[in-house]
Design an enzyme around this catalytic site. Structure first.
Site, PDB file in Angstrom:
ATOM      1  N   ASP A  13      99.819 -79.107  50.156  1.00 17.21           N
ATOM      2  CA  ASP A  13      99.811 -78.491  48.818  1.00 17.21           C
ATOM      3  C   ASP A  13     101.083 -77.659  48.667  1.00 17.21           C
ATOM      4  O   ASP A  13     101.730 -77.300  49.651  1.00 17.21           O
ATOM      5  CB  ASP A  13      98.573 -77.606  48.631  1.00 17.21           C
ATOM      6  CG  ASP A  13      98.517 -76.988  47.217  1.00 17.21           C
ATOM      7  OD1 ASP A  13      98.700 -77.742  46.236  1.00 17.21           O
ATOM      8  OD2 ASP A  13      98.334 -75.766  47.091  1.00 17.21           O
ATOM      9  N   SER A  14     101.381 -77.318  47.423  1.00 18.16           N
ATOM     10  CA  SER A  14     102.539 -76.460  47.156  1.00 18.16           C
ATOM     11  C   SER A  14     102.324 -75.051  47.722  1.00 18.16           C
ATOM     12  O   SER A  14     103.283 -74.325  47.937  1.00 18.16           O
ATOM     13  CB  SER A  14     102.777 -76.375  45.653  1.00 18.16           C
ATOM     14  OG  SER A  14     101.634 -75.811  45.039  1.00 18.16           O
ATOM     15  N   TYR A  45     104.671 -75.666  41.848  1.00 12.10           N
ATOM     16  CA  TYR A  45     105.252 -76.946  41.461  1.00 12.10           C
ATOM     17  C   TYR A  45     104.950 -77.261  39.985  1.00 12.10           C
ATOM     18  O   TYR A  45     105.593 -78.102  39.389  1.00 12.10           O
ATOM     19  CB  TYR A  45     104.643 -78.083  42.295  1.00 12.10           C
ATOM     20  CG  TYR A  45     105.155 -78.238  43.698  1.00 12.10           C
ATOM     21  CD1 TYR A  45     105.956 -77.285  44.331  1.00 12.10           C
ATOM     22  CD2 TYR A  45     104.838 -79.400  44.423  1.00 12.10           C
ATOM     23  CE1 TYR A  45     106.396 -77.460  45.636  1.00 12.10           C
ATOM     24  CE2 TYR A  45     105.281 -79.590  45.725  1.00 12.10           C
ATOM     25  CZ  TYR A  45     106.053 -78.610  46.328  1.00 12.10           C
ATOM     26  OH  TYR A  45     106.489 -78.814  47.618  1.00 12.10           O
ATOM     27  N   GLY A  46     103.903 -76.610  39.456  1.00  9.71           N
ATOM     28  CA  GLY A  46     103.341 -76.984  38.162  1.00  9.71           C
ATOM     29  C   GLY A  46     104.305 -76.995  36.994  1.00  9.71           C
ATOM     30  O   GLY A  46     104.106 -77.729  36.028  1.00  9.71           O
ATOM     31  N   CYS A  76      97.065 -81.665  45.967  1.00 13.84           N
ATOM     32  CA  CYS A  76      97.737 -80.991  44.857  1.00 13.84           C
ATOM     33  C   CYS A  76      97.765 -81.981  43.699  1.00 13.84           C
ATOM     34  O   CYS A  76      98.261 -83.105  43.854  1.00 13.84           O
ATOM     35  CB  CYS A  76      99.158 -80.624  45.289  1.00 13.84           C
ATOM     36  SG  CYS A  76     100.187 -79.947  43.974  1.00 13.84           S
ATOM     37  N   ASN A  77      97.210 -81.566  42.566  1.00 10.92           N
ATOM     38  CA  ASN A  77      97.165 -82.475  41.413  1.00 10.92           C
ATOM     39  C   ASN A  77      98.551 -82.740  40.862  1.00 10.92           C
ATOM     40  O   ASN A  77      98.872 -83.849  40.450  1.00 10.92           O
ATOM     41  CB  ASN A  77      96.295 -81.872  40.313  1.00 10.92           C
ATOM     42  CG  ASN A  77      94.833 -81.876  40.691  1.00 10.92           C
ATOM     43  OD1 ASN A  77      94.101 -82.786  40.338  1.00 10.92           O
ATOM     44  ND2 ASN A  77      94.393 -80.875  41.440  1.00 10.92           N
ATOM     45  N   THR A  78      99.369 -81.696  40.831  1.00 13.71           N
ATOM     46  CA  THR A  78     100.712 -81.842  40.262  1.00 13.71           C
ATOM     47  C   THR A  78     101.502 -82.877  41.068  1.00 13.71           C
ATOM     48  O   THR A  78     102.129 -83.778  40.502  1.00 13.71           O
ATOM     49  CB  THR A  78     101.437 -80.482  40.296  1.00 13.71           C
ATOM     50  OG1 THR A  78     100.573 -79.504  39.721  1.00 13.71           O
ATOM     51  CG2 THR A  78     102.740 -80.531  39.538  1.00 13.71           C
ATOM     52  N   GLU A 163      98.394 -67.065  43.539  1.00 10.15           N
ATOM     53  CA  GLU A 163      99.431 -66.884  44.570  1.00 10.15           C
ATOM     54  C   GLU A 163      99.808 -65.403  44.730  1.00 10.15           C
ATOM     55  O   GLU A 163     100.248 -64.984  45.785  1.00 10.15           O
ATOM     56  CB  GLU A 163     100.687 -67.706  44.225  1.00 10.15           C
ATOM     57  CG  GLU A 163     100.485 -69.215  44.307  1.00 10.15           C
ATOM     58  CD  GLU A 163     100.448 -69.767  45.744  1.00 10.15           C
ATOM     59  OE1 GLU A 163     101.164 -69.249  46.618  1.00 10.15           O
ATOM     60  OE2 GLU A 163      99.688 -70.732  45.984  1.00 10.15           O
ATOM     61  N   CYS A 197      93.298 -78.654  39.294  1.00  5.44           N
ATOM     62  CA  CYS A 197      94.348 -78.001  40.085  1.00  5.44           C
ATOM     63  C   CYS A 197      93.628 -77.379  41.275  1.00  5.44           C
ATOM     64  O   CYS A 197      92.608 -76.695  41.094  1.00  5.44           O
ATOM     65  CB  CYS A 197      95.045 -76.922  39.265  1.00  5.44           C
ATOM     66  SG  CYS A 197      96.185 -75.911  40.245  1.00  5.44           S
ATOM     67  N   THR A 198      94.144 -77.632  42.449  1.00  3.73           N
ATOM     68  CA  THR A 198      93.397 -77.203  43.646  1.00  3.73           C
ATOM     69  C   THR A 198      93.385 -75.686  43.823  1.00  3.73           C
ATOM     70  O   THR A 198      92.623 -75.163  44.634  1.00  3.73           O
ATOM     71  CB  THR A 198      93.957 -77.901  44.905  1.00  3.73           C
ATOM     72  OG1 THR A 198      95.363 -77.642  44.990  1.00  3.73           O
ATOM     73  CG2 THR A 198      93.723 -79.387  44.840  1.00  3.73           C
ATOM     74  N   HIS A 199      94.196 -74.989  43.070  1.00  3.56           N
ATOM     75  CA  HIS A 199      94.151 -73.517  43.119  1.00  3.56           C
ATOM     76  C   HIS A 199      92.954 -72.948  42.341  1.00  3.56           C
ATOM     77  O   HIS A 199      92.526 -71.828  42.600  1.00  3.56           O
ATOM     78  CB  HIS A 199      95.417 -72.921  42.482  1.00  3.56           C
ATOM     79  CG  HIS A 199      96.623 -72.920  43.367  1.00  3.56           C
ATOM     80  ND1 HIS A 199      97.236 -74.066  43.784  1.00  3.56           N
ATOM     81  CD2 HIS A 199      97.346 -71.892  43.890  1.00  3.56           C
ATOM     82  CE1 HIS A 199      98.292 -73.742  44.528  1.00  3.56           C
ATOM     83  NE2 HIS A 199      98.381 -72.433  44.606  1.00  3.56           N
TER      84      HIS A 199
END
Ligand code: DGL
Length: 278
Positions: A13-14, A45-46, A76-78, A163, A197-199
């Protein structure tokens, strides 16, 4: 080069978001080894362009292959939206034709199609994921007509909130409420909402506060884990190459100290990451 007996499943992931996937993967497949890589130095990254997300993701994939991962989950979806297809079609055949790289969008789309009763779906994601139109396109392709309407809402503040450890704040509440009201205004018949979005599962409590009861909120962790179990059963040529000593290791491109404190909180146990560059 890595120890030949060590062949973990790579999870990329980012930043921290992929931990929401890793947590479910290790719960569901505890005997396997996992190597998590967070590109925390270059998150988010989004909002980045297609080319940049592709370049960063390809670097991460090469790094994880070098560590001995026969299989990588782009958590990561992005990156799944902007880089996965190119990596699978253009890079993998030259780089490591016997290895595999999977994403998080396809399993989520399959699950949404099973869950929705009225065919009205909402997708919350980063600007990159929303602009790529990956979800609406894949939902048309794979839902066999079950999904009739897909509306999307980009939530550019949500990843920075996670983040930067602002999860329980008034600011977080403000932005989450605003984006939820926006997506409901686009379609007030939505019965299934994907956290694309995994966040976002890290904001679950505040998201639930603003989403009306009766709307399913889909988190991707258990969906990806469930689909991976199925994938491994169908692909013994990959499964037989994975090592199984229940080891989970963490690499980050940022300070390991920062990563450890946040990741430990989230994983509910001490995390000792290593700072890497590639
Ligand atoms: N967690 C990532 C996703 O699922 C993106 C976060 C970012 O913007 O880097 O889209």
């Amino acid at each position: 080069m890595a120890d030949k007996t060590y062949a973990p499943i790579g999870v990329f992931d980012s930043g921290y978001g992929g931990l929401t996937i890793l947590k479910e993967l290790e719960k569901t497949l505890p005997e396997y080894d996992f190597l998590y890589l967070g590109d925390n130095a270059r998150t988010p990254y989004g909002t980045r362009s297609f080319d940049v997300v592709y370049r960063y993701t390809l670097q991460a994939v090469k790094y994880l292959f070098d560590q001995g991962c026969p299989l990588i989950i782009i958590a990561c979806n992005t990156a799944s939206a902007k880089a996965l297809r190119n990596i699978q079609m253009l890079d993998l055949p030259n780089l490591a034709p016997h290895n595999r790289v999977l994403g998080v969008i396809r399993p989520s789309v399959e699950k949404v199609s099973e869950m929705t009763k009225n065919g009205h779906v909402g997708v919350l994601g980063t600007v990159g994921t929303v602009v790529s139109e990956s979800y609406p396109i894949e939902l048309v392709k794979w839902s066999e007509g079950r999904v009739k309407s897909t509306v999307q809402e980009a939530c550019p503040m949500w990843v920075p909130i996670v983040e930067n450890n602002e999860i329980g704040t008034e600011g977080a509440d403000y932005f989450v409420r605003k984006n939820i009201l926006n997506i409901l205004a686009k379609d007030n018949h939505i019965d299934t909402l994907i956290l694309g979005c995994t966040h976002y599962p890290l904001l679950e409590t505040v998201i639930r506060k603003h989403v009306p009861d009766g709307i399913h909120i889909l988190k991707q962790g258990h969906i990806v884990a469930e689909k991976l179990v199925d994938y491994l059963l169908r692909h013994p040529e990959i499964e037989s190459r994975l090592s199984r000593s229940g080891q989970v290791t963490f690499d980050t491109t940022e300070s390991a100290e920062n990563f450890n404190s946040k990741a430990s909180l989230f994983m509910g146990r001490p995390v000792e990451a290593k700072t890497v560059s590639y």
